[in-house]
Design an enzyme around this catalytic site. Sequence first.
Site, PDB file in Angstrom:
ATOM      1  N   SER A   1      67.881  -3.690  -1.723  1.00  0.00           N
ATOM      2  CA  SER A   1      68.394  -4.743  -0.847  1.00  0.00           C
ATOM      3  C   SER A   1      69.869  -5.013  -1.125  1.00  0.00           C
ATOM      4  CB  SER A   1      67.584  -6.012  -1.135  1.00  0.00           C
ATOM      5  OG  SER A   1      68.213  -7.132  -0.579  1.00  0.00           O
TER       6      SER A   1
ATOM      7  N   TYR B   1      64.456 -12.304  -7.228  1.00  0.00           N
ATOM      8  CA  TYR B   1      64.171 -11.201  -6.289  1.00  0.00           C
ATOM      9  C   TYR B   1      65.208 -10.081  -6.489  1.00  0.00           C
ATOM     10  CZ  TYR B   1      64.127  -8.671  -1.835  1.00  0.00           C
ATOM     11  OH  TYR B   1      64.103  -7.673  -0.870  1.00  0.00           O
TER      12      TYR B   1
ATOM     13  N   LYS C   1      64.917  -6.141  -8.025  1.00  0.00           N
ATOM     14  CA  LYS C   1      65.368  -4.923  -7.327  1.00  0.00           C
ATOM     15  C   LYS C   1      66.329  -4.133  -8.225  1.00  0.00           C
ATOM     16  CE  LYS C   1      63.295  -5.273  -3.284  1.00  0.00           C
ATOM     17  NZ  LYS C   1      62.209  -4.347  -2.945  1.00  0.00           N
TER      18      LYS C   1
HETATM   19  P1  NAD Z   1      56.790  -7.067   4.514  1.00  0.00           P
HETATM   20  O1  NAD Z   1      56.309  -8.218   3.717  1.00  0.00           O
HETATM   21  O2  NAD Z   1      56.626  -7.101   5.979  1.00  0.00           O
HETATM   22  O3  NAD Z   1      56.118  -5.718   3.966  1.00  0.00           O
HETATM   23  C1  NAD Z   1      55.784  -5.520   2.615  1.00  0.00           C
HETATM   24  C2  NAD Z   1      54.358  -4.987   2.573  1.00  0.00           C
HETATM   25  O4  NAD Z   1      54.015  -4.765   1.203  1.00  0.00           O
HETATM   26  C3  NAD Z   1      53.355  -5.983   3.143  1.00  0.00           C
HETATM   27  O5  NAD Z   1      52.526  -5.299   4.076  1.00  0.00           O
HETATM   28  C4  NAD Z   1      52.560  -6.448   1.937  1.00  0.00           C
HETATM   29  O6  NAD Z   1      51.219  -6.738   2.263  1.00  0.00           O
HETATM   30  C5  NAD Z   1      52.704  -5.268   0.985  1.00  0.00           C
HETATM   31  N1  NAD Z   1      52.622  -5.595  -0.439  1.00  0.00           N
HETATM   32  C6  NAD Z   1      53.283  -6.567  -1.113  1.00  0.00           C
HETATM   33  N2  NAD Z   1      52.958  -6.539  -2.429  1.00  0.00           N
HETATM   34  C7  NAD Z   1      52.082  -5.525  -2.572  1.00  0.00           C
HETATM   35  C8  NAD Z   1      51.388  -4.980  -3.680  1.00  0.00           C
HETATM   36  N3  NAD Z   1      51.518  -5.494  -4.905  1.00  0.00           N
HETATM   37  N4  NAD Z   1      50.556  -3.915  -3.478  1.00  0.00           N
HETATM   38  C9  NAD Z   1      50.398  -3.391  -2.242  1.00  0.00           C
HETATM   39  N5  NAD Z   1      51.022  -3.866  -1.156  1.00  0.00           N
HETATM   40  C10 NAD Z   1      51.870  -4.909  -1.314  1.00  0.00           C
HETATM   41  O7  NAD Z   1      58.314  -6.844   4.117  1.00  0.00           O
HETATM   42  P2  NAD Z   1      59.401  -5.858   4.756  1.00  0.00           P
HETATM   43  O8  NAD Z   1      60.423  -6.697   5.422  1.00  0.00           O
HETATM   44  O9  NAD Z   1      58.754  -4.770   5.503  1.00  0.00           O
HETATM   45  O10 NAD Z   1      60.065  -5.319   3.412  1.00  0.00           O
HETATM   46  C11 NAD Z   1      59.702  -4.064   2.854  1.00  0.00           C
HETATM   47  C12 NAD Z   1      60.541  -3.822   1.613  1.00  0.00           C
HETATM   48  O11 NAD Z   1      61.912  -3.890   1.967  1.00  0.00           O
HETATM   49  C13 NAD Z   1      60.328  -4.849   0.496  1.00  0.00           C
HETATM   50  O12 NAD Z   1      60.359  -4.163  -0.727  1.00  0.00           O
HETATM   51  C14 NAD Z   1      61.540  -5.753   0.628  1.00  0.00           C
HETATM   52  O13 NAD Z   1      61.900  -6.319  -0.609  1.00  0.00           O
HETATM   53  C15 NAD Z   1      62.600  -4.776   1.114  1.00  0.00           C
HETATM   54  N6  NAD Z   1      63.678  -5.434   1.865  1.00  0.00           N
HETATM   55  C16 NAD Z   1      63.382  -6.174   2.968  1.00  0.00           C
HETATM   56  C17 NAD Z   1      64.407  -6.825   3.649  1.00  0.00           C
HETATM   57  C18 NAD Z   1      64.108  -7.683   4.864  1.00  0.00           C
HETATM   58  O14 NAD Z   1      64.959  -8.537   5.209  1.00  0.00           O
HETATM   59  N7  NAD Z   1      62.999  -7.512   5.548  1.00  0.00           N
HETATM   60  C19 NAD Z   1      65.736  -6.692   3.220  1.00  0.00           C
HETATM   61  C20 NAD Z   1      66.004  -5.912   2.103  1.00  0.00           C
HETATM   62  C21 NAD Z   1      64.954  -5.285   1.428  1.00  0.00           C
END
Ligand code: NAD
Length: 358
Positions: free
Chosen positions: A124, A148, A152
């Site tokens: 991120s 958070y 990362k």
């Molecule tokens: P999201 O919450 O929609 O998707 C994450 C998925 O991981 C969910 O389906 C959740 O059920 C699953 N999950 C969480 N913990 C788990 C575990 N211990 N075991 C198995 N499954 C698990 O989030 P997203 O927006 O799709 O983000 C995906 C990744 O991208 C994350 O790692 C997040 O930190 C990173 N990210 C997201 C953003 C954003 O703004 N959306 C920005 C930067 C980084």
Amino acid sequence: MKVLVTGGAGYIGSHTCVELLNAGHEVVVVDNLCNSSPGVVERIEFLSGRQLSFHPADVRDLSALDQLLNLHAIDAIIHFAGVKAVAESVVNPAKYYSNNVRGSLTLFEAAARHGIRRLVFSSSATVYGNNQDSPLREHLPRQPDNAYGRGKCMVEEYLTDLSRADPSWHAVILRYFNPVGAHPSGLMGEAPLGAPNNLMPIVCQVADGQRPELAIFGDDYPTADGTAIRDYIHVLDLARGHVDALQAALGNEPGLIFNLGTGQGTSVRELVATFEQVNGVSVPCRIAGRRVGDAAVSYAEVTLAHERLSWRASLSLEDMCRDAWRWQQQNPQGYSRKPLPDLQGHGIADIGIPAHST
Ligand code: NAD
Ligand code: UDP
């Protein structure tokens, strides 16, 4: 390739699964559904016209991962699974270190046991912290301001150490800026299980009357209109970046880290005005105080991903706003029980998906 997608039922993961299947890869998803719904799987299969293998499990469960990896000969992993609410990470850091750090370490251990050492990791822009000038370049120091972001960073550093210790590890780290928008079909989008924290889903809920107004967190930043600036990127562009990063993970270069953004900064007011204009709706706003821990300006330097992955974001802020609103209108309650269109012998291309989805 057969690709294990952790967190594949989530927002970015689900869009990436469609792009992977469209690109001809096989997909295995592991997700504990803590922030997603099982209904997304049939949407992915519907949109790609292909099947995937779904495993409801937690990435912290080594024996579940072992079983899954015995079942499937996986070539590479895209690791999305994790929790992502910055404010929550400040009050409940244990949840973040457990899911995001312990979960990653457990996954990497399981992968190594099964001879899998090619991986794409969801990082991120948060790792840059709030005190460095944009455009943010990949070589800048990591200066996270919250649990958070620190989690990362730890995983990024662990992956770098792993590659140094064992050159057969090929990890590509992707630092996302602000993913927004939805699949242009209106069938897949952001569907968090609790109240959203991010700007675009809140704007959508205000536009459809679920909330009375948008609280703009601060109009006294040193920006042209006083509101904070971010680099919003369409989730479909981001998903495509993962397909390109997967190819890079097949190469032999160590330590690949890429920003995925558009390189363009947009203020809160600009985003709201664009949303209102392209969708013909009104988004009532009020000015609230600054949100603790927010950066004034954050946008990416994106040339590295262009040069090394031949990837570049192509969708506009207008596309992001239009697609987010289409998703919101068609699925005001997320994935709950909306039947899929009946194709009646026609292909997915015949149901009127805008051109930028193909
Ligand atoms: P999201 O919450 O929609 O998707 C994450 C998925 O991981 C969910 O389906 C959740 O059920 C699953 N999950 C969480 N913990 C788990 C575990 N211990 N075991 C198995 N499954 C698990 O989030 P997203 O927006 O799709 O983000 C995906 C990744 O991208 C994350 O790692 C997040 O930190 C990173 N990210 C997201 C953003 C954003 O703004 N959306 C920005 C930067 C980084
Ligand atoms: N924001 C806002 N009101 C909201 C939610 C967000 O004004 O209800 C602002 C926030 O202060 C930031 C921008 O919108 O300047 C993007 O916020 P988001 O949480 O989506 O992303 P992040 O700040 O984590 O980059």
